[in-house]
Design an enzyme around this catalytic site. Sequence first.
Site, short mmCIF file in Angstrom:
data_model
loop_
_atom_site.label_atom_id
_atom_site.label_comp_id
_atom_site.label_asym_id
_atom_site.label_seq_id
_atom_site.Cartn_x
_atom_site.Cartn_y
_atom_site.Cartn_z
N LEU A 43 0.62 -1.07 0.01
CA LEU A 43 -0.06 0.03 -0.02
C LEU A 43 0.87 1.28 0.00
O LEU A 43 0.66 2.45 -0.78
CB LEU A 43 -1.04 0.02 1.11
CG LEU A 43 -2.26 -0.83 1.14
CD1 LEU A 43 -2.83 -0.96 2.35
CD2 LEU A 43 -3.10 -0.88 0.01
N ARG A 337 -6.27 -5.18 20.44
CA ARG A 337 -5.49 -6.43 20.15
C ARG A 337 -4.37 -6.89 21.42
O ARG A 337 -4.62 -7.94 21.68
CB ARG A 337 -4.47 -6.26 18.93
CG ARG A 337 -5.39 -6.19 17.77
CD ARG A 337 -4.86 -5.97 16.54
NE ARG A 337 -5.66 -5.91 15.32
CZ ARG A 337 -5.47 -5.79 14.01
NH1 ARG A 337 -4.14 -5.43 13.91
NH2 ARG A 337 -6.39 -5.67 13.07
N GLU A 432 4.50 -0.04 7.23
CA GLU A 432 4.93 -0.56 8.29
C GLU A 432 6.52 -0.39 8.43
O GLU A 432 6.99 -0.84 9.62
CB GLU A 432 4.62 -2.01 8.00
CG GLU A 432 4.71 -2.79 9.47
CD GLU A 432 4.17 -4.43 9.25
OE1 GLU A 432 3.66 -4.71 8.38
OE2 GLU A 432 4.43 -5.22 10.24
N ARG A 442 -0.67 -1.17 17.84
CA ARG A 442 -1.89 -0.47 16.60
C ARG A 442 -2.98 -1.08 16.67
O ARG A 442 -3.38 -2.14 17.01
CB ARG A 442 -1.05 -0.94 15.27
CG ARG A 442 -1.81 -0.66 13.95
CD ARG A 442 -0.96 -0.82 12.68
NE ARG A 442 -1.23 -2.49 12.48
CZ ARG A 442 -2.23 -3.07 12.03
NH1 ARG A 442 -3.60 -2.56 11.86
NH2 ARG A 442 -2.30 -4.37 11.88
N LEU A 448 -3.74 -0.18 7.22
CA LEU A 448 -4.22 0.33 5.75
C LEU A 448 -4.07 1.81 5.67
O LEU A 448 -3.78 2.31 4.67
CB LEU A 448 -5.42 -0.32 5.50
CG LEU A 448 -5.47 -1.81 5.53
CD1 LEU A 448 -6.84 -2.27 4.84
CD2 LEU A 448 -4.33 -2.34 4.79
#
Lengths: 644, 250, 224
Positions: A43, A337, A432, A442, A448
């Site tokens: 990306l 997370r 990244e 994150r 993205l």
Amino acid sequence: MILDSKIPEGALAEKWDKHKFNVKLVNPANKRKYDIIVVGTGLAGASAAASFGELGYNVKAFCFQDSPRRAHSIAAQGGINAAKNYQNDGDSIFRLFYDTIKGGDYRAREANVYRLAQVSVDIIDQCVAQGVPFAREYGGLLANRSFGGAQVSRTFYARGQTGQQLLLGAYSALNRQIAYGKVKMYPRTEMLDLVMVDGKARGIVVRNLITGKIESHSAHAVVLATGGYGNVFYLSTNAMGSNATAAWRAYKKGALFANPCYTQIHPTCIPVSGDYQSKLTLMSESLRNDGRVWVPKTKETAEKLRRGEIKINDIAEQDRDYYLERKYPAFGNLVPRDVASRNAKLVCDEGRGVGASGLAVFLDFADAIRREGQPAIAAKYGNLFDMYEKITDENPYEQPMRIYPAVHYTMGGLWVDYNLMTNIPGLYAAGEANFSDHGANRLGASALMQGLADGYFVLPYTIGDYLAKMPYDKVAVDHPAFKEAEQNVIDINNRLLSIQGNRTVDDFHKALGHIMWEYCGMARNAEGLQFAKQEIRKLRDEFWRDVKVVGVNEELNITLEKANRVADFLELGELMVEDALHRNESCGGHFREEYQTPENEALRDDENFAYVAAWEFTGVGNDPVLHKEELKFENVKLTQRSYK
Amino acid sequence: MDLTLKVWRQKDKNSPGQMVTYPVKGISPDMSFLEMMDVLNEDLLRKGEDPIAFDHDCREGICGMCSLYINGRPHGPERGTTTCQLHMRHFKDGDTITIEPWRAAAFPVHKDLVVDRSAFERIQQAGGYISVNTGGVPDANAIPIPKSIADKAFDAATCIGCGACVAACKNASAMLFVSAKVSQLAMLPQGKAERKTRVENMVAQMDIEGFGACSNTGACAAECPVGISMENINMLRSEYLYAKATSENI
Amino acid sequence: MNWFTKTFSSTVGRKIVMSVTGLFLCSFLVVHLIGNLQLFRNDGGEAFNIYSDFMAHNGIIRFMEIILVLGFLFHIYDALVLTRRNKAARPVSYANSHPEENSTWASRNMGLLGTVILVFLIVHLWNFFVPARFGGLEAVPDKDYDNLYSEIVLAFKNPIYVAIYVISMIALAYHLIHGFQSAFQTLGLDHKKYTPFIQKFGVAFSILICLGFASIPLYFFFFV
């Protein structure tokens, strides 16, 4: 060395606009006199290369895959965040900024994160204009869903294939520039060294992966968009080819590596099934919108279940522990997370894990299917359920998924300033590969966003500022600096090929992964890290004595490719351990067992560790030098993260 | 379980190749097909032999890199599955498995099972995009797109570009691949401006690359790991006819 | 090349030619079969002979004959060009291939089926068309038209001819089962509502037409 983050003066909300006005511009007619190298076509890389081409620069783009479309951004499932507030649920740029800073456990730069939130809205517009088929409501407008670490629905998605669709959008923009001749694409080509002339990044040395030819490419600036280094752990959700070589070789040329110990362990992955396992597969975080995470309440029940004496459905509702909902009533299954992963580890450590190995927890859709019906659930997550069934041979519509955390993303990376330039003039890092926006953890659907923000909306401005001050002169590839770098690459390859030892590259990689996961994974402690450091050094010595690489350089040689990458992982692993060892606090993905609250939450030490740790290379086997960039928080109050 | 593999070995583009037989032992049914190949390659390496080169990357069925023709079918016996998502539980102990590269004039073999799919790149470069520069685009919600159309466009857009369609087709035709992009962009309002030139240029490039013609056998769609439908091919044709009849390109 | 020839020499364009000519040839089959049904009239061939005389001498039919020949020629020519191209597109074939898992036999063997039909066509023309059109038939006594009927009776007493005709009609049926619906696809005519109907109709059409044609030699062999 003094690290200058070059954060613009002024109020948070005005910094980026002011900066855009203050940067130097390159006249349209002069842009064609500058060459830019972009390494990596995910990306960040594809969007940057395409945008540079559109502006008029001459771009050379490199990827090791056979096509830019294969970059691992393609595998991102869940979505992309943007502060559009289309749902009228209270979102704003400031809230996205705040959530990201908080989610990152206050270890990211305020100015960078705010800019990220600002441009997030432009990204969605851009992607839609390119024909990215985001999910829509019946009325034809864009749909959103919620994601971990946020209480608003700001995630745009394309079923479970958002990364694919966004990458194909950037890839199409890149293709357009390739067709115009503004971008020259070099697939199946791997960067093996950075070339510096007069202290500035002026080119790279690459290996053609088909012919083995070592070649040099010269430019006025080099952008590394080469992704993260999660494959240090051998098993991760990264692609098999994902590697740190480009970034690492830049580090060895003097670029600083920041926060290497910040690793994101994703809570919802398919558990390991055997020693042969080559990679781990992620199940999108979006599943936590409807799936409920649980384990049996008692160790005894869990043991019976593992031995097959009882079935899942034999466990009554009151004997199930929906531990995330119990501990974090406000966020429930949608905690960030790092929190979800750590709790999964905790319950498994208590012996309450499920599955043959006991290293798994349930993600249960029974309630959601009862509530919405199977077709509705299939429409949302069909492809993920199918993937799960293919891999495990279990039907998640009928029985809960088994999931376990796995290495997924690395927040650390090359140190960059506000302009995304490393400490080496002319060397940029994006996506990244840099350390910039996610702090110590994150949030879902933010990778993205960051990759595309860097490529579409940040680099095209900031690189012009640098180039405008550069002379047009090109450096020829027969300059001694190029020749020296080429020789260095050839020497490393020859050395690898000449060892002719007994252990395979994968063997070493697995051994390294094991050390990293055990001692520098979800939970770390000083003693373990000290031990890991010694073990990695031993393993590295053995690698250079006993690795077996067959064939020659002048061919498609898959072992030689891997050997180069693993050689770098063996050095990077040590730096990660070093960083984890020095950071005497817990924050986000870095959890030091010595530093936790009574409720087992990460205990930060803002007094002593509210800084970016940027490491300088001093030679293999030598201790790196630490440089600190203090983080200043003027717009948010540092608090203990709470998702209760 | 124990298996016999017959694998295509070819040193490089210019060398002749042949099928070589390898026994593999102790394969777990939970392994993926590529993990089974890893086991074989580790064996070969320990013996000092050249491991088998094959393309693979994400191993989660989305990057489109893996590309093996297994037992006479692209990506093996399971429908809707890439090679990396094929698991050994679909084979039996004692099976003989043949593994070949994609076969097409437009996909020359680089080495062993690795083929050159750059023809696909050139087709995409011929028109697989919407010409918008970064910035200066309207708000994402400025153009409502009916859900049914967005969903259909998405179905076409999921193509992973692996080339199984070409491998499956008796004519080595790339129509399914080309049509997936053509119809995705033709369906969306954003893509309408360039729809005529796009289909004309992409079909022209497809022909230049030396792919065969489409005989409507449906093999491509049947073997497509992500279920791209033949409807796209038909849409490409009507787009093509319409473009050829009405465009200003002579 | 101008845009027109460019269009129809692309792979997509050539298939469009195949499709249009194929559908045109299908329409010919219908006309031909309806005419041939005169053979089943129990009138000693009178109606059929009048019909065949009309077909051999009418001006409009003679004009359509040219169109029909062109239809065949384009269909065959493009088939040859595409087949050569398709073969060249895969110079090295698979050691092990199982196409039956993903496509029908007929769809993969249109060339073979077409060749059988072409051979049949030559035999058929030689048997009946050439004598009827260019002379060589006996006239029906007291009438001003030739007796093609007696030629047919004679031919279809020969089991070899009957076998050739029946086998060829089976080949034609398979050719049409794939070809009919495929022609619509090739023209890009695809719709959720109509395509399933076209597919079913195509199969029924193919079987009925070929049954109709095959019944003629069988009828003469067994019942006349």
